[in-house]
Write a protein that holds these residues in place. Structure first.
Motif, short mmCIF file in Angstrom:
data_model
loop_
_atom_site.label_atom_id
_atom_site.label_comp_id
_atom_site.label_asym_id
_atom_site.label_seq_id
_atom_site.Cartn_x
_atom_site.Cartn_y
_atom_site.Cartn_z
N SER A 199 -7.75 -9.12 2.14
CA SER A 199 -7.32 -9.25 0.81
C SER A 199 -7.79 -7.89 -0.02
O SER A 199 -9.25 -7.36 0.13
CB SER A 199 -8.51 -10.42 0.25
N PRO A 200 -6.67 -7.36 -0.42
CA PRO A 200 -7.32 -6.22 -1.24
C PRO A 200 -7.98 -6.18 -2.42
O PRO A 200 -8.14 -7.16 -3.20
CB PRO A 200 -5.70 -5.53 -1.47
N GLN A 201 -8.52 -5.08 -2.95
CA GLN A 201 -9.25 -4.84 -4.27
C GLN A 201 -8.08 -4.97 -5.52
O GLN A 201 -7.03 -4.66 -5.13
CB GLN A 201 -9.96 -3.50 -4.36
N PRO A 202 -8.55 -5.76 -6.48
CA PRO A 202 -7.35 -5.82 -7.65
C PRO A 202 -6.79 -4.51 -8.06
O PRO A 202 -7.48 -3.47 -7.94
CB PRO A 202 -8.58 -6.27 -8.85
N GLY A 203 -5.62 -4.56 -8.01
CA GLY A 203 -4.68 -3.39 -8.28
C GLY A 203 -4.38 -2.48 -7.14
O GLY A 203 -3.73 -1.58 -7.23
#
Length: 506
Positions: free
Chosen positions: A439-443
């Motif tokens: 799950s990536p960091q936002p943006g």
């Protein structure tokens, strides 16, 4: 016999001209093997190695590994044997945790161990074929049976890797028990391409061969057709390998037949359960009976083994080795009746002394005489054992144990990672492949190929995930804990991104 290397010394006295070690075109009798070990003892002593010291060994399977390893033990020191694929970061942890004073490296791929030795201010001895001179002097140091001989690092299910302390007694007991179970004699010759840094190759194969007074033949790297050819050329009576090796040999492009391998009576498998169909097909093609067993680093690789004297039961790992005992315990650590599943517990002279400098971790796996494996199994009335589940989250990729938490901790050092779950997914060739659900960091925009390259700089190659899936949110329970059981492993295996290895730009 206290010092485990007495196996070699005693055989050299009894039968100095008997074959002891072969690698490629090189060979050693027991007298020559002892002289080689004595030569390595001299060189290590000259580098300041004394009883009680810990020596980091970062070497592939080779004759020099055998010589140097025995020399370390002969001096009363402790060998800390680790995977040559480890990065400098991983090696530094082993050095600092074990308190190593010297490192042994190999002339190929020594960059990581050299970097670690430099950073830690350690002496480094880089070996190559022929680097160890022979000598006629030197006797094994007097040690107690329970003195440390080897530190084998294993992560278990949580935390940083911890060192399982294997004693001289552990090593000899493992060799003697398997020697009895396999009915070996000095006429036997065992061949393997297994890594000797690992408990299987080091204890369950090398010490079993030398407990029998037999010969050990080495291949590196593993080549399926080549190992079979070595067995034919050297008239080996046994081969040892993990299930992926047996599959590879079963399908090897070779003209060899059972007639060419008439001397091969034993094929010893470990690392994971071997399907009965593979064992049957190997016997049909090459004539050798494939037997498997069960053990852990903490039990010197020894606990159970299938025997020629007993019928092989589908997916069973056999019965307790001579001198050992098994139990299946319930949640209250009480013995269960045959057929019921519970935690596998092991007792016997091959159980480790302790986890190095970790009394709480040691106490957590002890219950009276029993070592608690964390594996779930069941036994029948004959004493045959089945492993029905493994330690939580453990992934076995082609015979290598990979502990997800260690990999996840490295992931969390990447600035674009918000959450990650490392799991095992089905793989036809390796049994299990390592997958990362990220799950990536936002943006953030994560490229799986670049992420894999980033990981390859920080982890041994066999620990790096090959399958990646990017999702917005990982499944969680009421407390916010990531629920790996909520991930569809079959779907991830088939639909996940499998980026090729690329050169990192970081």
């Amino acid at each position: 016999m206290d010092n485990a290397v007495r196996l070699v010394w005693d055989r050299a006295e009894q039968a100095p001209d008997a074959p002891a070690l072969r690698e490629g075109e090189r060979s050693w009798t027991y007298a020559e093997l002892r002289s080689g070990v004595q030569g390595a003892m001299e060189q290590l002593h000259g580098r300041g190695i004394a009883p009680g010291d810990r020596v980091l060994v970062v070497m592939p399977t080779s004759a020099e590994f055998v010589l140097a390893y025995h020399a370390i033990l002969a001096l009363g020191a402790t060998a800390v044997t680790v995977n040559p694929l480890c990065t400098a970061r991983e090696l530094t942890h082993f050095v600092e945790d074990a308190g190593c004073s010297t490192a042994l490296g190999w002339h190929e791929g020594e960059a990581a161990v050299r970097a670690t030795a430099t950073d830690c201010g350690m002496d480094l001895w880089t070996l190559h074929p022929g680097a160890i001179a022979t000598s006629g002097d030197g006797q094994p140091a007097e040690v107690a049976a329970r003195d440390a001989a080897v530190l084998l690092y294993t992560s278990g299910t949580t935390g940083a890797p911890k060192g399982a302390v294997l004693t001289h007694e552990n090593l000899v007991s493992c060799g003697v028990a398997l020697n009895e179970a396999l009915d070996l004699s000095p006429d036997d010759s065992m061949g393997t391409a297994l890594p000797l840094f690992h408990v299987f190759g080091q204890a369950a194969v090398m010490f079993t061969a030398y407990a029998a007074g037999g010969c050990l033949s080495l291949q590196h790297p593993f080549d399926a057709a080549g190992l079979l050819q070595m067995a034919a050329d050297q008239q080996l009576t046994g081969i040892a390998g993990v299930p992926t090796m047996w599959n590879a040999m079963l399908h090897a492009q070779t003209d060899l037949t059972a007639a060419d391998l008439a001397h091969l009576r034993l094929a010893c498998s470990g690392g994971a359960a071997l399907p009965l169909e593979v064992a049957k097909a190997f016997k049909d093609r090459f004539g050798a009976v494939v037997l498997d067993g069960y053990g852990l680093s903490e039990t010197t690789g020894a606990a159970t083994f299938n025997s020629l004297a007993n019928p092989r039961k589908e997916m069973s790992v056999g019965r307790a080795l001579p001198g050992g005992r098994l139990a299946i315990l319930d949640e209250d650590r009480q013995p269960l009746q045959p057929g019921l599943a519970g935690e596998v517990a092991i007792s016997g002279p091959f159980v480790m002394r302790e986890y190095w400098n970790r009394p709480e971790a040691t106490a957590a796996v002890r219950e009276g005489e029993w070592f608690l494996t964390g594996d779930i199994g069941r036994m029948d009335e004959d004493g045959d054992l089945w492993i029905v589940d493994r330690k939580k989250d453990l992934v076995i990729r082609g015979g290598y144990n990979v502990y997800p938490r260690e990999v996840e901790e490295v992931f969390y050092g990447h600035p674009d990672i918000r959450e990650v779950a490392v799991i095992g997914v089905p793989d036809n060739r390796l049994g299990e492949e390592i997958a990362a659900v990220v799950s990536p960091q936002p943006g953030a925009d994560i490229d799986p190929a670049e992420l894999r390259a980033w990981l390859e700089e920080r982890l041994a190659a066999y620990k790096v995930p090959r399958v990646y899936q990017l999702i917005d949110e990982l499944p969680k329970g009421p407390t916010g804990k990531i629920l790996k059981r909520g991930l569809d492993r079959e779907s991830i295996s088939t639909a996940g991104d499998r980026p090729p290895r690329v050169t990192s730009t970081h």
